[in-house]
Design an enzyme around this catalytic site. Sequence first.
Site, mmCIF file in Angstrom:
data_model
loop_
_atom_site.group_PDB
_atom_site.id
_atom_site.type_symbol
_atom_site.label_atom_id
_atom_site.label_comp_id
_atom_site.label_asym_id
_atom_site.label_seq_id
_atom_site.Cartn_x
_atom_site.Cartn_y
_atom_site.Cartn_z
ATOM 1 N N GLY A 117 7.850 6.447 7.119
ATOM 2 C CA GLY A 117 8.083 7.844 6.777
ATOM 3 C C GLY A 117 9.516 8.303 6.845
ATOM 4 O O GLY A 117 9.779 9.510 6.855
ATOM 5 N N GLU A 135 7.175 0.618 9.471
ATOM 6 C CA GLU A 135 6.783 0.232 8.108
ATOM 7 C C GLU A 135 7.469 1.135 7.077
ATOM 8 O O GLU A 135 6.830 2.032 6.510
ATOM 9 C CB GLU A 135 5.261 0.287 7.927
ATOM 10 C CG GLU A 135 4.506 -0.763 8.721
ATOM 11 C CD GLU A 135 4.140 -0.299 10.118
ATOM 12 O OE1 GLU A 135 4.443 -1.035 11.082
ATOM 13 O OE2 GLU A 135 3.584 0.802 10.253
ATOM 14 N N PRO A 136 8.756 0.930 6.815
ATOM 15 C CA PRO A 136 9.412 1.710 5.765
ATOM 16 C C PRO A 136 9.005 1.209 4.379
ATOM 17 O O PRO A 136 8.962 0.003 4.136
ATOM 18 C CB PRO A 136 10.903 1.443 6.019
ATOM 19 C CG PRO A 136 10.930 0.078 6.641
ATOM 20 C CD PRO A 136 9.663 -0.028 7.455
ATOM 21 N N GLY A 137 8.679 2.129 3.495
ATOM 22 C CA GLY A 137 8.373 1.769 2.111
ATOM 23 C C GLY A 137 9.365 2.444 1.195
ATOM 24 O O GLY A 137 10.257 1.835 0.608
ATOM 25 N N ARG A 197 4.662 12.187 -9.434
ATOM 26 C CA ARG A 197 5.072 12.844 -8.195
ATOM 27 C C ARG A 197 5.448 14.323 -8.364
ATOM 28 O O ARG A 197 5.071 15.147 -7.525
ATOM 29 C CB ARG A 197 6.220 12.069 -7.545
ATOM 30 C CG ARG A 197 5.825 10.654 -7.113
ATOM 31 C CD ARG A 197 6.952 9.943 -6.379
ATOM 32 N NE ARG A 197 7.091 10.478 -5.035
ATOM 33 C CZ ARG A 197 8.060 11.286 -4.650
ATOM 34 N NH1 ARG A 197 8.999 11.659 -5.505
ATOM 35 N NH2 ARG A 197 8.103 11.730 -3.410
ATOM 36 N N TYR A 236 3.016 16.251 -6.017
ATOM 37 C CA TYR A 236 3.606 16.658 -4.746
ATOM 38 C C TYR A 236 4.624 17.792 -4.880
ATOM 39 O O TYR A 236 5.241 18.163 -3.878
ATOM 40 C CB TYR A 236 4.362 15.487 -4.109
ATOM 41 C CG TYR A 236 3.554 14.288 -3.730
ATOM 42 C CD1 TYR A 236 2.408 14.402 -2.956
ATOM 43 C CD2 TYR A 236 3.953 13.013 -4.114
ATOM 44 C CE1 TYR A 236 1.691 13.281 -2.579
ATOM 45 C CE2 TYR A 236 3.245 11.879 -3.734
ATOM 46 C CZ TYR A 236 2.109 12.021 -2.974
ATOM 47 O OH TYR A 236 1.395 10.913 -2.600
ATOM 48 N N CYS A 290 -1.198 15.895 -22.412
ATOM 49 C CA CYS A 290 -1.961 17.123 -22.672
ATOM 50 C C CYS A 290 -2.375 17.775 -21.351
ATOM 51 O O CYS A 290 -3.546 17.822 -20.983
ATOM 52 C CB CYS A 290 -3.189 16.799 -23.523
ATOM 53 S SG CYS A 290 -4.060 18.262 -24.085
ATOM 54 N N GLU A 291 -1.379 18.225 -20.613
ATOM 55 C CA GLU A 291 -1.520 18.963 -19.362
ATOM 56 C C GLU A 291 -0.274 19.847 -19.247
ATOM 57 O O GLU A 291 0.667 19.711 -20.027
ATOM 58 C CB GLU A 291 -1.564 18.017 -18.147
ATOM 59 C CG GLU A 291 -2.695 17.004 -18.142
ATOM 60 C CD GLU A 291 -4.022 17.595 -17.737
ATOM 61 O OE1 GLU A 291 -4.036 18.758 -17.271
ATOM 62 O OE2 GLU A 291 -5.038 16.896 -17.881
ATOM 63 N N TYR A 349 6.459 4.841 -5.526
ATOM 64 C CA TYR A 349 5.309 5.621 -5.993
ATOM 65 C C TYR A 349 5.519 6.188 -7.395
ATOM 66 O O TYR A 349 4.939 7.203 -7.743
ATOM 67 C CB TYR A 349 4.976 6.748 -4.998
ATOM 68 C CG TYR A 349 4.830 6.247 -3.595
ATOM 69 C CD1 TYR A 349 3.717 5.500 -3.211
ATOM 70 C CD2 TYR A 349 5.823 6.473 -2.639
ATOM 71 C CE1 TYR A 349 3.595 5.004 -1.929
ATOM 72 C CE2 TYR A 349 5.702 5.976 -1.347
ATOM 73 C CZ TYR A 349 4.588 5.251 -0.996
ATOM 74 O OH TYR A 349 4.468 4.757 0.276
#
Length: 405
Positions: free
Chosen positions: A222, A263-265, A302, A306, A332-333, A360
């Site tokens: 995180g 656990e860095p991603g 994202r 988010y 189409c959104e 992501y």
Amino acid sequence: MKSSLTYEQLKQAAEKFGTPLYVYHAEKIVSQYQNLVTHFDMKQTRFFYACKALTNIHILQVIKNAGCPIDCSSINEVKLALHVGFEPKNILYTSNSVSFDEICEAVALGINVNIDSLSNLEKFGAKYGNTYAVGVRIRPNIMAGGNLKISTGHDKSKFGIPLIQFNELKTIQEKFQLKINTLHIHTGSEIKEVSVFLQSAAVFESILGEFPSVQVLDFGGGFKVPYTPNEKGTDIALLGSEVNKVMKKMSEKFGRPLIAWFEPGKYLVSEAGYFISQVNVLKEQGEITFAGINTGLNHLIRPMFYDAYHHIDNISHPDQAKKNYAVVGNICETDTFAWDRPIPTISEGDFLVFYNAGAYGYEMSSNYNARYKPAQVLFEKEEAKLISRADDFADLLRLQIPLNP
């Protein structure tokens, strides 16, 4: 916005491989890992790349070659890691609401396993007893992270075993004489405050005496990365200094060598990634200028999912005067990447780049509207190579059962 790849490199990649296009920079990934190694005492710390951020096997190879172990959230991520050549001892699997069969498969592969429910821990004890060391994920009731959707440690989160169920956890441990070797806490993503990790350390310290077999304190991941220009991320130097001190203190207090895992991603791959699109149309509507591009939430979800910010630049004409645009997609959104965003003046056909697209982005992409997923390119030693091609029409049909003749 500071970039490890130049406008010209990105533009050449777009012209050679087409757009939309994901581009990654291998050396940036390695430098991010080296920054962690530099600031933590590696005798009492291990980092595992949270590969859910980006699982392309060429990226996993870069991670492996850098000497970084890997963290997996599904059994198929575990299999990808093994495929690339990670040793089982360097693979961590943290389960969440999975079937017990998946946990058994992970055990059969000989990897490190964390369990996050009393139900699966009970099943684990009944099947394995004390023959296989296991980790447990604790929910500490700590609110952290940049968005509620990516906050995982609060009191309404689905993750982990709540501290209020500590007695039940101990009962299961004693019933099966479980060898619990890891306590795990992950409070969320986009955590800037070092104090959040120290709160986790305090939780560990409060219960560690009840777990004499624990050797690992897993703080999750995180780490915040900067998204907006001039934004600051997690102070890694400060975090390393504080964690080094607290791990030394707890090892002395409990009379056993303890090691910290992280656990860095996103931290490893976000800033190494770029997403390039091309402007299809410009539309003037009163005070609003829409820049409609050849991609959408199907490729980078994202911002819609988010409300995430991605800095956008015009790499075709970066020196033009800035003008405010609404950057919108072709899905189409209500498919909006940015609203009222200052960008160097755009012409139809220009290439726009989205920064911080390594985590992501492609991983959460889809074929929504029956559109093709984009290609991925890796820059390594100044050379751009294709690491996955774009879809074609045959890919849209590949998993479907043919119609009867």
